[in-house]
Design a protein around this motif. Sequence first.
Motif, mmCIF file in Angstrom:
data_model
loop_
_atom_site.group_PDB
_atom_site.id
_atom_site.type_symbol
_atom_site.label_atom_id
_atom_site.label_comp_id
_atom_site.label_asym_id
_atom_site.label_seq_id
_atom_site.Cartn_x
_atom_site.Cartn_y
_atom_site.Cartn_z
ATOM 1 N N MET A 84 0.841 -1.193 0.000
ATOM 2 C CA MET A 84 0.000 0.000 0.000
ATOM 3 C C MET A 84 0.878 1.246 0.000
ATOM 4 O O MET A 84 1.852 1.332 0.752
ATOM 5 N N HIS A 85 0.543 2.206 -0.852
ATOM 6 C CA HIS A 85 1.250 3.492 -0.885
ATOM 7 C C HIS A 85 0.327 4.554 -0.286
ATOM 8 O O HIS A 85 -0.849 4.651 -0.669
ATOM 9 N N VAL A 86 0.862 5.342 0.633
ATOM 10 C CA VAL A 86 0.051 6.346 1.330
ATOM 11 C C VAL A 86 0.728 7.700 1.244
ATOM 12 O O VAL A 86 1.942 7.816 1.471
ATOM 13 N N SER A 87 -0.052 8.723 0.914
ATOM 14 C CA SER A 87 0.429 10.106 1.014
ATOM 15 C C SER A 87 -0.666 10.901 1.713
ATOM 16 O O SER A 87 -1.854 10.739 1.405
ATOM 17 N N SER A 88 -0.266 11.746 2.646
ATOM 18 C CA SER A 88 -1.280 12.444 3.438
ATOM 19 C C SER A 88 -0.717 13.733 4.022
ATOM 20 O O SER A 88 0.483 13.834 4.296
ATOM 21 N N SER A 95 -3.208 4.075 -2.339
ATOM 22 C CA SER A 95 -3.194 3.442 -3.664
ATOM 23 C C SER A 95 -2.409 2.138 -3.620
ATOM 24 O O SER A 95 -1.506 1.965 -2.795
ATOM 25 N N PHE A 96 -2.762 1.217 -4.509
ATOM 26 C CA PHE A 96 -2.035 -0.041 -4.639
ATOM 27 C C PHE A 96 -2.232 -0.578 -6.053
ATOM 28 O O PHE A 96 -3.171 -0.179 -6.762
ATOM 29 N N ASN A 97 -1.329 -1.431 -6.475
ATOM 30 C CA ASN A 97 -1.389 -2.039 -7.808
ATOM 31 C C ASN A 97 -1.756 -3.511 -7.677
ATOM 32 O O ASN A 97 -1.309 -4.193 -6.752
ATOM 33 N N MET A 98 -2.539 -3.999 -8.617
ATOM 34 C CA MET A 98 -2.927 -5.405 -8.605
ATOM 35 C C MET A 98 -3.004 -5.917 -10.040
ATOM 36 O O MET A 98 -3.460 -5.202 -10.937
ATOM 37 N N GLU A 99 -2.544 -7.150 -10.237
ATOM 38 C CA GLU A 99 -2.528 -7.739 -11.586
ATOM 39 C C GLU A 99 -3.669 -8.746 -11.733
ATOM 40 O O GLU A 99 -3.958 -9.513 -10.815
ATOM 41 N N PHE A 100 -4.309 -8.733 -12.919
ATOM 42 C CA PHE A 100 -5.415 -9.647 -13.211
ATOM 43 C C PHE A 100 -5.201 -10.296 -14.574
ATOM 44 O O PHE A 100 -4.675 -9.662 -15.493
ATOM 45 N N GLN A 101 -5.619 -11.552 -14.676
ATOM 46 C CA GLN A 101 -5.639 -12.239 -15.960
ATOM 47 C C GLN A 101 -6.941 -11.864 -16.668
ATOM 48 O O GLN A 101 -8.002 -11.790 -16.047
#
Length: 605
Positions: free
Chosen positions: A433-437, A446-452
Amino acid sequence: MSKDADFFNFSLSNILSTEQSILDKARIRLLYYGLWIVMVVVAGLFLSVYFQHLEFLTVTAAIVFFCVVCLFKYLTYKPEWRVISHALLIIATLINLSNVFITIQKVDIITIQVILLVLLFSYYMLGQRAGLGYSLLNIIPVLAFYVLNYNQSYFIPLRPEELDQSTIIISMFANFIIIIYIHSHFYSAFLKNIKELKQTSEDQAVLNAKLELTISKAEKSSQVKSEFLATMSHEIRTPLNAIIGMSNLMIMANPRPDQKENLNVLKSSANNLQSIVNDVLDFNKIEAGKVIFETVKFNFVDLMQNICGAQKLKAEEKGLSFTLKIDPVLQKRVLFGDPTRLTQILFNLVSNAIKFTREGSIYVKAFCYEDRNNKLRITFTVKDTGIGIDKNNLQSIFEPFTQESITTTRQYGGTGMGLAIVKRLLELQGLHMHVSSKVGEGSEFSFNMEFQVSNANINEVGDKHPLLQNTDSLSNLRILIAEDNPVNVLLMKKLLSKWKIAPTIAENGQKAIETFQNGDFDIILMDLQMPVMNGFDASMGIRKLPNPKKANVPIIALTAAALLDIEEQVLNAGMNDYVSKPFKPEELMEKIQNLVFADAGHSVA
């Protein structure tokens, strides 16, 4: 080297440190006091040979005395005992061989003593290999001299120097003193080392026993915690099941607008309580490593809209604007993944954003930043204009049962479990997880996720089972319900009556088996925790019935328990599926229809 040791240091305590082993300290002490003894002995020998006018021995004694003084100074500056030991052994070897072959030209008791000193010192100080090397370096030449002298073939043009009796006595006495000192010193060091090793072993055994006891207590504590959670889950979910179930039934009965409003408040409060219970249980399940990620087809856009639909209403109730933006590339895409866990992650992030935002907006975005080889990498972003998070607290907010501060907890409520669950679910998939505040301005997760990518048609995914559109097919369904709680029995009867189903009730597992054997049923709804016989045993008993048709009847477990491996236990007991209380009516209906009508040739009487 000790920080107190410098060039002008002469103290032994300044060159000893706690990092050194017992034997290393013993070696340093041996060198320290041994060099003092050697200096005194060599000084006495120097005076003796000087007054005898033995020039070669006088020069040799002077060189040796100078070398010993330098080595002593080096030891008190840098206690590198290995280097000093090698230097002393080399000096002793050179003196010994020069005395045998040049100065005295014979093997006497002094020579034998020097060889013994070299042998003892090298083995004790430097170990087996160095001890053997230095021993052979002294013994072999002396033996060779013996052979040459025996054959009368050794001759050099230098006249040997003769030692008087006083010099021989001083040398012998000094050598015996040094031999005794080396033996005595290392014997006491070895005894001390053995005692400390024994004490260490005993301490280690005590520590191991304490460790085993601690591990046993931790395992027992973990088991007690799981049992406590299972019990509390059952005790909390059982009344919740009745509250939510009755609320659903009353809402389905077309109440007046004011009654519907009250019922919705009641249902919303019960759902909030259920959400808190689920957070704790989900985290316990995640921590125990019992989470299994599915790979199923799902309509991405529909999923995102379903996740954000209810949340949008909640945001608008607070006067917040809510924006969901989905990359056009993702439109009409069918993906393979775990929609349940993705929903859980995004639901927690969006819920938090709404909870901690008083005014402004909530922004949810799904952006495709990579599309190749039938794989999509999607960036999910949840942004708000809420209270923000201090940079010093960015890590602590992901810890379980933790919020940024006590004030935050009191003002906004919640268990502090949401972000902990999100973080663990992402970590289990190798994601971060990436956090900016900024405090007072808002936060962005925000986060990245891969899908088929699936080749399925968008219309083939997400449709309800065709039978769910027509509940009339259920009216003749014969259902046996094994349930001991009167409130749950009443709830199930009222719910099934909406589908024109009249169920048969058995108050425990034993009664369920007897009723089932004497009747004809299409499906069994089996509670797990019942008196006399629980649902697991009852299901296994039914599966062992001699009649194949009866033995293979579909069984759905109804459970309010929080067992981490509930699905595994349900399947091992022979049940087909399970529904957690409180359940949604449509979820139960779908499971019933999927099991009863799974066989196209099966018809309901």
